[in-house]
Write a protein that holds these residues in place. Structure first.
Motif, mmCIF file in Angstrom:
data_model
loop_
_atom_site.group_PDB
_atom_site.id
_atom_site.type_symbol
_atom_site.label_atom_id
_atom_site.label_comp_id
_atom_site.label_asym_id
_atom_site.label_seq_id
_atom_site.Cartn_x
_atom_site.Cartn_y
_atom_site.Cartn_z
ATOM 1 N N LYS A 118 1.253 -1.300 0.486
ATOM 2 C CA LYS A 118 0.068 -0.041 -0.276
ATOM 3 C C LYS A 118 0.557 1.333 0.110
ATOM 4 O O LYS A 118 2.035 1.478 0.980
ATOM 5 C CB LYS A 118 -0.587 -0.438 1.270
ATOM 6 N N LEU A 121 -0.003 7.462 2.254
ATOM 7 C CA LEU A 121 -0.215 8.917 1.398
ATOM 8 C C LEU A 121 0.342 10.096 2.505
ATOM 9 O O LEU A 121 0.587 10.660 0.977
ATOM 10 C CB LEU A 121 -1.772 8.692 2.171
ATOM 11 N N LYS A 122 0.871 9.535 3.316
ATOM 12 C CA LYS A 122 1.732 11.179 3.981
ATOM 13 C C LYS A 122 2.803 11.261 3.163
ATOM 14 O O LYS A 122 3.470 10.626 3.674
ATOM 15 C CB LYS A 122 1.362 11.501 5.645
ATOM 16 N N ASP A 130 -2.648 11.613 -2.376
ATOM 17 C CA ASP A 130 -3.561 11.050 -1.993
ATOM 18 C C ASP A 130 -4.265 11.079 -3.857
ATOM 19 O O ASP A 130 -5.102 11.552 -3.882
ATOM 20 C CB ASP A 130 -4.955 10.814 -1.313
ATOM 21 N N THR A 163 -7.786 13.806 6.907
ATOM 22 C CA THR A 163 -6.774 13.029 6.324
ATOM 23 C C THR A 163 -5.440 12.238 7.233
ATOM 24 O O THR A 163 -4.947 11.372 7.018
ATOM 25 C CB THR A 163 -6.273 14.118 5.408
ATOM 26 N N ALA A 166 -6.959 8.942 8.049
ATOM 27 C CA ALA A 166 -7.380 8.491 6.892
ATOM 28 C C ALA A 166 -7.990 7.230 6.076
ATOM 29 O O ALA A 166 -7.242 6.147 7.503
ATOM 30 C CB ALA A 166 -6.886 8.343 5.739
ATOM 31 N N SER A 208 -14.276 10.844 -1.698
ATOM 32 C CA SER A 208 -13.721 10.858 -0.360
ATOM 33 C C SER A 208 -13.676 11.479 0.793
ATOM 34 O O SER A 208 -13.247 10.951 2.096
ATOM 35 C CB SER A 208 -12.467 12.242 -1.315
ATOM 36 N N TRP A 219 -12.112 9.848 6.188
ATOM 37 C CA TRP A 219 -11.644 10.314 4.438
ATOM 38 C C TRP A 219 -10.852 9.117 3.663
ATOM 39 O O TRP A 219 -10.653 7.500 4.743
ATOM 40 C CB TRP A 219 -10.664 10.928 4.873
ATOM 41 N N LYS A 221 -9.740 6.436 1.466
ATOM 42 C CA LYS A 221 -8.466 6.588 0.451
ATOM 43 C C LYS A 221 -8.674 6.570 -0.851
ATOM 44 O O LYS A 221 -9.744 5.188 -1.294
ATOM 45 C CB LYS A 221 -7.420 5.354 1.068
ATOM 46 N N ASN A 222 -7.877 6.730 -1.595
ATOM 47 C CA ASN A 222 -8.123 6.717 -3.032
ATOM 48 C C ASN A 222 -8.036 5.131 -3.637
ATOM 49 O O ASN A 222 -8.887 4.861 -4.614
ATOM 50 C CB ASN A 222 -6.924 7.242 -3.986
ATOM 51 N N ASP A 223 -7.403 4.822 -3.545
ATOM 52 C CA ASP A 223 -6.551 3.368 -3.379
ATOM 53 C C ASP A 223 -8.097 2.177 -2.869
ATOM 54 O O ASP A 223 -8.583 0.986 -3.118
ATOM 55 C CB ASP A 223 -5.744 2.253 -3.056
#
Length: 225
Positions: A118, A121-122, A130, A163, A166, A208, A219, A221-223
């Motif tokens: 994975k 993100l930060k 993201d 975030t 997340a 999101s 929030w 996560k995009n994935d």
């Protein structure tokens, strides 16, 4: 090199897990207490934490919350606490996976590899990235697909909390307490809803910023959309 911290007070199991999960690409660090785990979190750049629940100097669920509040590290709970309520509590507290003992070593390796793949993100310079979102909290710069967006101080504070956590559902009460910390005795109950709507609109973040009905917001996560 990926580094995994394993927190387990059964010394034989800890030694076995370290041997089983160490490879040319993965280093493991085994500790038997939460105090030693805290020291490792400070000292090392870790990729994953594997965490027991029942430890001699504290509760793993409480430590899970500490990790999720202070660090951006995936956590797998590995424990004998196998009641459905335990699993639900762990996942709702932010665990990325929950494995009960006894377990299959092959399954554990597969789930560990899933977490290690994975994206983080930060970034280290305090940016949150993201998908097409880039939020630079230090410089108060917020980009959506490369386009700069202006956010109010309250919107920035809400975005930072979402975030930083997340993938974790945050209750309305917790968000209100953490956003409006100016000592005001009364906060309009619609203030959070209004701020959420404005933030969604400005960031085009309908997918999101998820509403978890009856609880609060998260929030996504995009994935994981």
């Amino acid at each position: 090199m990926k580094r995994i911290l394993i927190v387990e007070d059964d010394t034989a199991l800890l030694s076995g897990l370290c041997r089983a999960l160490t490879s040319k690409d993965v280093d493991t660090i085994g500790v038997e207490s939460l105090q030693k785990a805290r020291e490792q979190l400070i000292a090392d750049k870790l990729s994953l934490v594997i965490l027991d629940v029942n430890l001699p100097d504290g509760n793993g669920f409480d430590f899970l919350l500490y990790i999720k509040n202070e660090y951006n590290i995936p956590v797998i709970m590995l424990t004998a606490n196998d009641l459905e309520s335990d699993v639900v509590s762990g996942l709702e507290a932010g665990a990325d996976d929950y494995i009960t003992k006894p377990f299959s070593l092959a399954v554990l390796r597969a789930r560990v590899n899933t977490q290690l793949r994975k994206p983080i993100l930060k970034t280290e310079n305090n940016k949150f990235i993201d998908g097409f979102y880039v939020f630079d909290f230090d410089n108060m710069e917020f980009y959506v697909d490369g386009v700069s967006t202006e956010l109010s101080k309250t919107e920035q504070k809400l975005l930072r909390i979402l975030t930083d956590n997340a993938g974790i559902t945050l209750s309305r009460d917790k968000l209100v307490d953490r956003i409006w910390t100016d000592g005001a005795e009364y906060v309009d109950e619609n203030a959070l809803s209004v701020t959420i709507k404005r933030l969604r609109d400005k960031l085009n973040a309908k997918d999101s910023i998820k509403t978890v009905y009856g609880i609060g917001y998260m929030w996504v996560k995009n994935d994981e959309k």
